[in-house]
Design a protein around this motif. Structure first.
Motif, PDB file in Angstrom:
ATOM      1  N   SER A  70       0.869  -1.168   0.000  1.00  9.12           N
ATOM      2  CA  SER A  70       0.000   0.000   0.000  1.00  9.12           C
ATOM      3  C   SER A  70       0.908   1.220   0.000  1.00  9.12           C
ATOM      4  CB  SER A  70      -0.889   0.015   1.245  1.00  9.12           C
ATOM      5  OG  SER A  70      -1.742  -1.097   1.256  1.00  9.12           O
ATOM      6  N   PHE A  82       1.388   5.551   0.448  1.00 10.99           N
ATOM      7  CA  PHE A  82       0.855   6.657   1.233  1.00 10.99           C
ATOM      8  C   PHE A  82       1.639   7.937   0.949  1.00 10.99           C
ATOM      9  CE2 PHE A  82      -1.451   3.798   4.059  1.00 10.99           C
ATOM     10  CZ  PHE A  82      -0.691   2.647   4.021  1.00 10.99           C
ATOM     11  N   THR A 123      -4.186   1.571  -2.366  1.00  8.44           N
ATOM     12  CA  THR A 123      -3.905   0.229  -1.872  1.00  8.44           C
ATOM     13  C   THR A 123      -3.668  -0.807  -2.955  1.00  8.44           C
ATOM     14  OG1 THR A 123      -6.244  -0.269  -1.714  1.00  8.44           O
ATOM     15  CG2 THR A 123      -5.195   0.662   0.233  1.00  8.44           C
ATOM     16  N   SER A 164       3.750   0.392   2.828  1.00 13.13           N
ATOM     17  CA  SER A 164       3.732  -0.702   3.790  1.00 13.13           C
ATOM     18  C   SER A 164       3.328  -1.968   3.056  1.00 13.13           C
ATOM     19  CB  SER A 164       2.792  -0.434   4.961  1.00 13.13           C
ATOM     20  OG  SER A 164       1.449  -0.585   4.582  1.00 13.13           O
ATOM     21  N   SER A 194       6.329  -6.333   7.464  1.00 15.08           N
ATOM     22  CA  SER A 194       5.472  -6.484   8.645  1.00 15.08           C
ATOM     23  C   SER A 194       4.501  -5.328   8.788  1.00 15.08           C
ATOM     24  CB  SER A 194       6.332  -6.615   9.912  1.00 15.08           C
ATOM     25  OG  SER A 194       7.178  -7.727   9.823  1.00 15.08           O
ATOM     26  N   TYR A 195       4.198  -4.670   7.675  1.00 15.72           N
ATOM     27  CA  TYR A 195       3.217  -3.582   7.640  1.00 15.72           C
ATOM     28  C   TYR A 195       3.665  -2.316   8.346  1.00 15.72           C
ATOM     29  CZ  TYR A 195       0.191  -7.133   5.733  1.00 15.72           C
ATOM     30  OH  TYR A 195      -0.329  -8.128   4.960  1.00 15.72           O
ATOM     31  N   ILE A 196       4.857  -2.298   8.894  1.00 18.21           N
ATOM     32  CA  ILE A 196       5.392  -1.048   9.437  1.00 18.21           C
ATOM     33  C   ILE A 196       5.861  -0.223   8.243  1.00 18.21           C
ATOM     34  CG2 ILE A 196       7.098   0.025  10.917  1.00 18.21           C
ATOM     35  CD1 ILE A 196       5.294  -1.599  12.573  1.00 18.21           C
ATOM     36  N   PRO A 197       5.384   1.000   8.062  1.00 19.72           N
ATOM     37  CA  PRO A 197       5.726   1.757   6.861  1.00 19.72           C
ATOM     38  C   PRO A 197       7.208   2.067   6.730  1.00 19.72           C
ATOM     39  CG  PRO A 197       3.784   2.687   7.886  1.00 19.72           C
ATOM     40  CD  PRO A 197       4.341   1.678   8.844  1.00 19.72           C
ATOM     41  N   PHE A 254       9.556   4.932   4.955  1.00 16.41           N
ATOM     42  CA  PHE A 254       9.374   6.315   4.510  1.00 16.41           C
ATOM     43  C   PHE A 254      10.493   6.765   3.587  1.00 16.41           C
ATOM     44  CE2 PHE A 254       5.870   7.962   7.003  1.00 16.41           C
ATOM     45  CZ  PHE A 254       5.746   7.000   7.993  1.00 16.41           C
TER      46      PHE A 254
END
Lengths: 113, 115
Positions: free
Chosen positions: A32, A34, A51, A93, A98-101, A103
């Motif tokens: 996804s 952002f 997404t 992410s 582990s879905y931690i973004p 940056f």
């Protein structure tokens, strides 16, 4: 691993100019994407997201389209205002992180009247 | 209101004096993380936690400790602060909004100066 590259700033524009901030990514899995915005003296706020491929995220006149073929998620706005002056962060992410973004380094936008 | 709180917001301390920055979230999120933000370097992840008692190093963990004894709290500990830890620190909480889409919520930041 995951990584995000965005154009270096500062980007300096006059009010009502067109804005593009480039963002490209590498990721495992299906990320996804952002854009976050940080106004002076504040924390980060989610600006928009997408997404899946070809999704377009939009908010406050900003838009970004998830381009899987070019692994890009460029931020655009047709007519910037002085109040848009901020730092913009592209992020992703995915299950691979582990879905931690993850940056990008952030791009400072300065809009002059 | 969904939020991430950090305390203190501003802190000036001296080299070697242990300090703790607290972070709390009210969204029942499993994932929490700490970042530092420095000019020209963007956001760098210090530590993250995927659940209670589960923590792991991020990109710049040296000189920091964390703990996750409760789901809502994720304090950042500097056992012996040094001037190179002068920075702006953000706590974040990550939760699932739908399917495999996760969003991150940030605290307001803690500006730390170590002299």
């Amino acid at each position: 691993g995951n990584s995000v590259t965005q154009m270096e700033g500062p980007v300096t524009l006059s009010e009502e100019a067109f804005l593009t901030i480039n963002c490209t990514y590498t990721a495992t899995g299906y990320p996804s994407l952002f854009w976050y915005v940080q106004y002076p003296g504040e924390g980060l706020q989610l600006l928009l997201k997408a997404t899946k491929a070809d999704d377009k995220g939009s908010n406050k006149g900003f838009e970004a389209t998830y381009r899987k073929e070019t692994t890009s998620f460029h931020l655009e706005k047709g007519s910037v205002q002085v109040s848009d002056s901020a730092v913009y962060f592209c992020a992703l992410s995915s299950s691979g992180g582990s879905y931690i973004p993850t940056f990008g380094r952030g791009t400072s936008l300065i809009v002059h009247p | 209101e969904a939020q991430v709180t950090q305390n203190p917001r501003y802190l000036i301390t001296v080299t070697g004096k242990k300090l703790t920055v607290t972070c709390s979230q009210n969204m029942n999120h499993e994932y929490m993380s700490w970042y530092r933000q420095d000019p020209g370097l963007g956001l760098r992840q210090i530590y993250y936690s995927m659940n209670v008692e589960v923590t792991d190093k991020g990109d710049v963990p040296e000189g920091y400790k964390v703990s996750r004894k409760e789901k809502r709290n994720f304090p950042l500990i500097l056992e012996s602060p040094s001037p190179n830890q002068t920075s702006l620190y953000f706590c974040a909480s990550t939760g699932r909004t739908s399917g495999t889409v996760y969003e991150q919520y940030f605290g307001p930041g803690t500006r730390l100066t170590v002299t």
